[in-house]
Design a protein around this motif. Structure first.
Motif, PDB file in Angstrom:
ATOM      1  N   GLY A 113     -12.173  -7.004  10.294  1.00  0.00           N
ATOM      2  CA  GLY A 113     -10.730  -7.234  10.246  1.00  0.00           C
ATOM      3  C   GLY A 113     -10.370  -8.454   9.422  1.00  0.00           C
ATOM      4  O   GLY A 113      -9.408  -8.436   8.646  1.00  0.00           O
ATOM      5  N   GLU A 114     -11.146  -9.522   9.570  1.00  0.00           N
ATOM      6  CA  GLU A 114     -10.887 -10.742   8.807  1.00  0.00           C
ATOM      7  C   GLU A 114     -11.119 -10.515   7.314  1.00  0.00           C
ATOM      8  O   GLU A 114     -10.417 -11.090   6.469  1.00  0.00           O
ATOM      9  CB  GLU A 114     -11.785 -11.864   9.324  1.00  0.00           C
ATOM     10  N   ALA A 115     -12.106  -9.685   6.983  1.00  0.00           N
ATOM     11  CA  ALA A 115     -12.375  -9.372   5.577  1.00  0.00           C
ATOM     12  C   ALA A 115     -11.263  -8.508   4.982  1.00  0.00           C
ATOM     13  O   ALA A 115     -10.879  -8.680   3.821  1.00  0.00           O
ATOM     14  CB  ALA A 115     -13.726  -8.669   5.446  1.00  0.00           C
ATOM     15  N   ILE A 116     -10.726  -7.580   5.775  1.00  0.00           N
ATOM     16  CA  ILE A 116      -9.602  -6.772   5.307  1.00  0.00           C
ATOM     17  C   ILE A 116      -8.398  -7.681   5.036  1.00  0.00           C
ATOM     18  O   ILE A 116      -7.699  -7.538   4.035  1.00  0.00           O
ATOM     19  CB  ILE A 116      -9.242  -5.683   6.331  1.00  0.00           C
ATOM     20  N   LYS A 117      -8.163  -8.627   5.938  1.00  0.00           N
ATOM     21  CA  LYS A 117      -7.059  -9.564   5.730  1.00  0.00           C
ATOM     22  C   LYS A 117      -7.268 -10.370   4.456  1.00  0.00           C
ATOM     23  O   LYS A 117      -6.303 -10.692   3.744  1.00  0.00           O
ATOM     24  CB  LYS A 117      -6.924 -10.489   6.934  1.00  0.00           C
ATOM     25  N   ALA A 118      -8.512 -10.685   4.146  1.00  0.00           N
ATOM     26  CA  ALA A 118      -8.809 -11.421   2.913  1.00  0.00           C
ATOM     27  C   ALA A 118      -8.464 -10.581   1.689  1.00  0.00           C
ATOM     28  O   ALA A 118      -7.931 -11.096   0.692  1.00  0.00           O
ATOM     29  CB  ALA A 118     -10.288 -11.824   2.881  1.00  0.00           C
ATOM     30  N   LEU A 119      -8.761  -9.281   1.742  1.00  0.00           N
ATOM     31  CA  LEU A 119      -8.428  -8.396   0.629  1.00  0.00           C
ATOM     32  C   LEU A 119      -6.920  -8.318   0.417  1.00  0.00           C
ATOM     33  O   LEU A 119      -6.432  -8.321  -0.716  1.00  0.00           O
ATOM     34  CB  LEU A 119      -8.985  -7.000   0.887  1.00  0.00           C
ATOM     35  N   ILE A 120      -6.189  -8.246   1.512  1.00  0.00           N
ATOM     36  CA  ILE A 120      -4.735  -8.178   1.416  1.00  0.00           C
ATOM     37  C   ILE A 120      -4.165  -9.497   0.902  1.00  0.00           C
ATOM     38  O   ILE A 120      -3.274  -9.518   0.052  1.00  0.00           O
ATOM     39  CB  ILE A 120      -4.125  -7.818   2.784  1.00  0.00           C
ATOM     40  N   ALA A 121      -4.713 -10.605   1.404  1.00  0.00           N
ATOM     41  CA  ALA A 121      -4.214 -11.926   1.006  1.00  0.00           C
ATOM     42  C   ALA A 121      -4.412 -12.179  -0.481  1.00  0.00           C
ATOM     43  O   ALA A 121      -3.598 -12.863  -1.113  1.00  0.00           O
ATOM     44  CB  ALA A 121      -4.911 -13.015   1.824  1.00  0.00           C
ATOM     45  N   ASN A 133      -0.643  -2.730   4.556  1.00  0.00           N
ATOM     46  CA  ASN A 133      -0.475  -1.454   5.229  1.00  0.00           C
ATOM     47  C   ASN A 133      -0.264  -1.735   6.709  1.00  0.00           C
ATOM     48  O   ASN A 133      -1.030  -2.485   7.313  1.00  0.00           O
ATOM     49  CB  ASN A 133      -1.709  -0.576   5.015  1.00  0.00           C
ATOM     50  N   ASP A 134       0.766  -1.133   7.309  1.00  0.00           N
ATOM     51  CA  ASP A 134       1.098  -1.421   8.700  1.00  0.00           C
ATOM     52  C   ASP A 134       0.162  -0.767   9.692  1.00  0.00           C
ATOM     53  O   ASP A 134       0.109  -1.180  10.857  1.00  0.00           O
ATOM     54  CB  ASP A 134       2.533  -0.959   8.999  1.00  0.00           C
ATOM     55  N   VAL A 135      -0.575   0.264   9.257  1.00  0.00           N
ATOM     56  CA  VAL A 135      -1.383   1.047  10.195  1.00  0.00           C
ATOM     57  C   VAL A 135      -2.884   0.917   9.949  1.00  0.00           C
ATOM     58  O   VAL A 135      -3.664   0.695  10.869  1.00  0.00           O
ATOM     59  CB  VAL A 135      -0.984   2.537  10.134  1.00  0.00           C
ATOM     60  N   ALA A 136      -3.302   1.070   8.686  1.00  0.00           N
ATOM     61  CA  ALA A 136      -4.720   1.200   8.369  1.00  0.00           C
ATOM     62  C   ALA A 136      -5.592   0.055   8.874  1.00  0.00           C
ATOM     63  O   ALA A 136      -6.611   0.305   9.525  1.00  0.00           O
ATOM     64  CB  ALA A 136      -4.892   1.383   6.862  1.00  0.00           C
ATOM     65  N   PRO A 137      -5.282  -1.208   8.604  1.00  0.00           N
ATOM     66  CA  PRO A 137      -6.188  -2.277   9.014  1.00  0.00           C
ATOM     67  C   PRO A 137      -6.437  -2.315  10.522  1.00  0.00           C
ATOM     68  O   PRO A 137      -7.576  -2.470  10.969  1.00  0.00           O
ATOM     69  CB  PRO A 137      -5.477  -3.547   8.539  1.00  0.00           C
ATOM     70  N   GLY A 138      -5.378  -2.179  11.299  1.00  0.00           N
ATOM     71  CA  GLY A 138      -5.536  -2.200  12.745  1.00  0.00           C
ATOM     72  C   GLY A 138      -6.322  -1.015  13.254  1.00  0.00           C
ATOM     73  O   GLY A 138      -7.154  -1.147  14.166  1.00  0.00           O
ATOM     74  N   ALA A 139      -6.085   0.163  12.669  1.00  0.00           N
ATOM     75  CA  ALA A 139      -6.794   1.363  13.088  1.00  0.00           C
ATOM     76  C   ALA A 139      -8.281   1.267  12.767  1.00  0.00           C
ATOM     77  O   ALA A 139      -9.135   1.639  13.576  1.00  0.00           O
ATOM     78  CB  ALA A 139      -6.194   2.590  12.411  1.00  0.00           C
ATOM     79  N   ILE A 140      -8.599   0.765  11.583  1.00  0.00           N
ATOM     80  CA  ILE A 140      -9.997   0.623  11.187  1.00  0.00           C
ATOM     81  C   ILE A 140     -10.706  -0.400  12.065  1.00  0.00           C
ATOM     82  O   ILE A 140     -11.827  -0.183  12.533  1.00  0.00           O
ATOM     83  CB  ILE A 140     -10.089   0.225   9.704  1.00  0.00           C
ATOM     84  N   THR A 141     -10.055  -1.527  12.304  1.00  0.00           N
ATOM     85  CA  THR A 141     -10.657  -2.562  13.148  1.00  0.00           C
ATOM     86  C   THR A 141     -10.877  -2.038  14.562  1.00  0.00           C
ATOM     87  O   THR A 141     -11.903  -2.315  15.193  1.00  0.00           O
ATOM     88  CB  THR A 141      -9.756  -3.806  13.179  1.00  0.00           C
TER      89      THR A 141
END
Length: 251
Positions: free
Chosen positions: A156-164, A171-179
């Motif tokens: 999850g932290e790595a996904i946030k890094a990609l977005i940042a 994306n409002d759904v994908a990151p939370g669903a994947i995590t």
């Protein structure tokens, strides 16, 4: 997906492909990881995606994630005291069926293609399985002490890094669903498996193909700072270089 998993001797991607199907269903309710509360990590360095051969009807071929030998991909957690605070993933297989999307991700075109984050997470799983199986190689040291919940949080932290860094769109759904999926009961069962280390390793033939494409990308002598497979596993014969499909870099 299951056919691909079996074909590649339980490669790194087995966790993501097995678990993501649950992301829109029951997995979200099983996870104790709240994506919204996670801190944002930092990605630096570069990685390559290489094609090393034809796959089956379920995918586009056999692909590898390969760290840049001069500037390997590194993930830093915001909390430098947290388990797995700095992770340098090594050479590993990736899902051929998702490579077209991955190539788009590297250009920032798809909000679902969190490939570098998957690489970090899958490397944690590979290292964990090898540590559990008694492997004492130094390339796994930075993952020692990382627990199952840590592994989901790291993704999850790595996904946030990609977005940042605008590598992917918000994306409002994908990151939370994947995590949630990688923190699910299904993922925990995979995490608890024993005897998987050997089957997760990249074959000598594919190691040689990656090395032929980018000299130094797998050999320890030229790439001591990265977590790579031992040089002794690379056959001393001429091989066809792997085809470089994509490259992504972080400042």
């Amino acid at each position: 997906m299951r056919d691909m998993i079996q074909q590649f001797r339980r490669p790194a991607r087995h966790l993501i492909t097995s678990v993501l199907a649950l992301a829109a269903g029951t997995a979200a309710g099983c996870s104790s990881i709240d994506y919204q509360k996670l801190t944002t990590g930092k990605l630096s360095g570069s990685l390559f995606v290489m094609w090393v051969g034809e796959g089956n009807s379920s995918g586009d071929g056999n692909f590898l994630f390969v760290p840049d030998p001069r500037d390997p991909l590194i993930f830093h957690r915001a909390d430098r005291d947290a388990p797995g605070s700095a992770i340098k993933p090594g050479l590993m297989y990736t899902d051929g069926g998702s490579i077209p999307k991955v190539a788009q991700v590297f250009k920032g075109l798809s909000p679902w293609g969190y490939a570098p984050a998957y690489m970090i997470h899958d490397w944690v799983f590979i290292a964990h399985h090898c540590i559990v199986d008694g492997n004492t190689e130094k390339r796994f040291d930075q993952v020692r002490g990382v627990g199952f919940k840590d592994s989901a949080a790291i993704l999850g932290e790595a996904i946030k890094a990609l977005i940042a860094t605008r590598q992917v769109a918000p994306n409002d759904v994908a990151p939370g669903a994947i995590t949630a999926a990688v923190g699910s009961v299904v993922a925990k069962n995979l995490w608890d498996e024993k005897g998987a280390c050997e089957s997760l390793q990249v074959s000598a033939k594919d190691i040689a193909a990656a090395e032929a494409a980018i000299p130094g990308s797998t050999t320890r002598a030229q790439n001591l700072r990265t977590f790579q497979v031992p040089q002794a596993t690379v056959p001393a014969v001429a091989v066809k270089p792997a085809k470089i499909i994509a490259r992504v870099s972080f400042e």
